[in-house]
Scaffold this active site. Structure first.
Site, PDB file in Angstrom:
ATOM      1  CG  HIS A 287     -22.176  42.532  -1.455  1.00 32.76           C
ATOM      2  ND1 HIS A 287     -22.388  43.891  -1.347  1.00 32.76           N
ATOM      3  CD2 HIS A 287     -22.432  42.207  -2.761  1.00 32.76           C
ATOM      4  CE1 HIS A 287     -22.747  44.364  -2.534  1.00 32.76           C
ATOM      5  NE2 HIS A 287     -22.789  43.373  -3.398  1.00 32.76           N
TER       6      HIS A 287
ATOM      7  CB  CYS B 258     -19.393  44.031  -4.153  1.00 32.66           C
ATOM      8  SG  CYS B 258     -20.402  44.882  -5.378  1.00 32.66           S
TER       9      CYS B 258
ATOM     10  CG  ASN C  41     -25.446  46.137  -4.449  1.00 30.76           C
ATOM     11  OD1 ASN C  41     -24.407  46.591  -4.012  1.00 30.76           O
ATOM     12  ND2 ASN C  41     -25.481  45.075  -5.219  1.00 30.76           N
TER      13      ASN C  41
END
Length: 337
Positions: A264, A116, A294
């Site tokens: 994030h 990520c 996500n």
């Protein structure tokens, strides 16, 4: 007085697949009420690819939109960097598939995998290429098709992940006198970290040389994401909030100097926890996780593009980017827009 060279983001772009997956659909797979999914994650919907779509398809759409926003053609691009942990194939790289789809001239094109945090790793590499004089324009794309790596019985991951791509066009900005460099637009600093001691917090166990794919690995769901949710929450919140404080201290800035923090989009609870630890004002932390979920490394450029579109910051404002993910990797970036 000698002039300094900076890199700056000239254009951003996003692509989300057309298929929208509601909490009803996810909750039915997990045997949960849909309100539990929102309570735990802060997510109401996410986008999943159609079966024929690939990572490079998403990347190409986001890249075209970023180039259009930058008012540049693909001919201006000197290097293509793709962040992904869900590539079209192990090799060739997704960046090469993307290069072909964009009809780019023969330029450097490669993938990088930092989970990520991958977009920040790509941004840092492009910044270094540009500052060194090797390239004048880099296309940095983060694209993920995480829906292909979900096991519908695993609550920690199945309710979280969506698909999508975000892109940024980075260009060389020169002619800034050193005395004025603190006021120059562009990347002021990027700080990257990793700690392999936490490598087992987020994994896809099979498919590599350690555990090649086989009938047994497929039967045991070892090609799906395994995520230790509570440990990821605690570790990610701590590491990223400390990294935010460190980069602000390094540049002699206060939290109040930052117009917008874009992190994030892991889940809503984590964003709130990071904001609380970093002592951010409610308006400083950007969130759009409700409708996209996500999207792994794509979440940061997607959120950056959305925040810009919503006029959350203006020319000359300081923005702070942050991400954390499997590895464990994490990082921050300080940008004057």
């Amino acid at each position: 007085m000698k002039n300094r060279v900076f890199s700056r983001i000239k254009g951003t772009g996003t692509y989300l697949p057309e298929r929208v997956v509601s909490n009803d659909e996810v909750a039915s797979l997990l045997g949960l009420p849909d309100e539990d999914v929102f309570r735990v994650t802060g997510i109401k919907a996410r986008h999943w690819c159609h079966p024929e779509q690939t990572c490079s398809d998403l990347a190409a759409e986001a890249a075209r939109r970023a180039l259009s926003a930058a008012d540049l053609s693909i001919e201006a691009v000197d290097a293509i960097l793709v962040s992904t942990t869900s590539p079209d194939t192990i090799f060739p790289s997704t960046a090469c598939y993307l290069q072909q789809k964009l009809k780019a001239r023969p330029v450097a094109a490669f993938d990088l995998a930092a989970s990520c945090t991958g977009f920040l790793y790509g941004l840092s590499m492009a910044d270094s290429f540009i500052r060194s004089g090797q390239y004048r324009c880099c296309l940095v794309v983060a694209a993920e098709v995480k829906s292909r790596y979900l096991d519908g019985t695993r609550k920690s991951s199945a309710m979280l992940f969506g698909d999508g791509a975000g892109a940024a066009v980075m260009v060389r900005d020169e002619g800034i006198a050193a005395a004025d460099s603190n006021k120059a637009p562009g990347i002021l600093g990027i700080r990257l970290y990793s700690d392999g001691a936490y490598r087992n917090l987020i994994t896809v166990p099979a498919g590599g040389s350690k555990l090649p794919g086989s009938a047994e690995t497929v039967e045991n769901h070892l090609h799906a994401i395994e995520l230790k949710g509570s440990q990821v929450f605690r570790t990610g919140v701590k590491r990223l909030s400390v990294a935010f404080a460190d980069i602000l201290r390094e540049f002699d800035l206060k939290v109040s100097d930052i117009t917008q923090v874009i992190a994030h989009q892991a889940n809503a609870r984590m964003l709130r926890a990071i904001a609380n630890r970093a002592r951010l004002a409610p308006t400083q932390m950007f969130s759009m996780i409700e409708q996209v979920g996500n999207t792994s490394s794509a979440s940061l450029p997607i959120a950056l593009d959305a925040a810009q579109g919503q006029h959350k910051f203006a020319e000359g404002d300081l923005i702070l980017l942050g991400a954390f993910g499997g590895g464990l990797t994490w990082g921050t970036a300080l940008i004057r827009w």
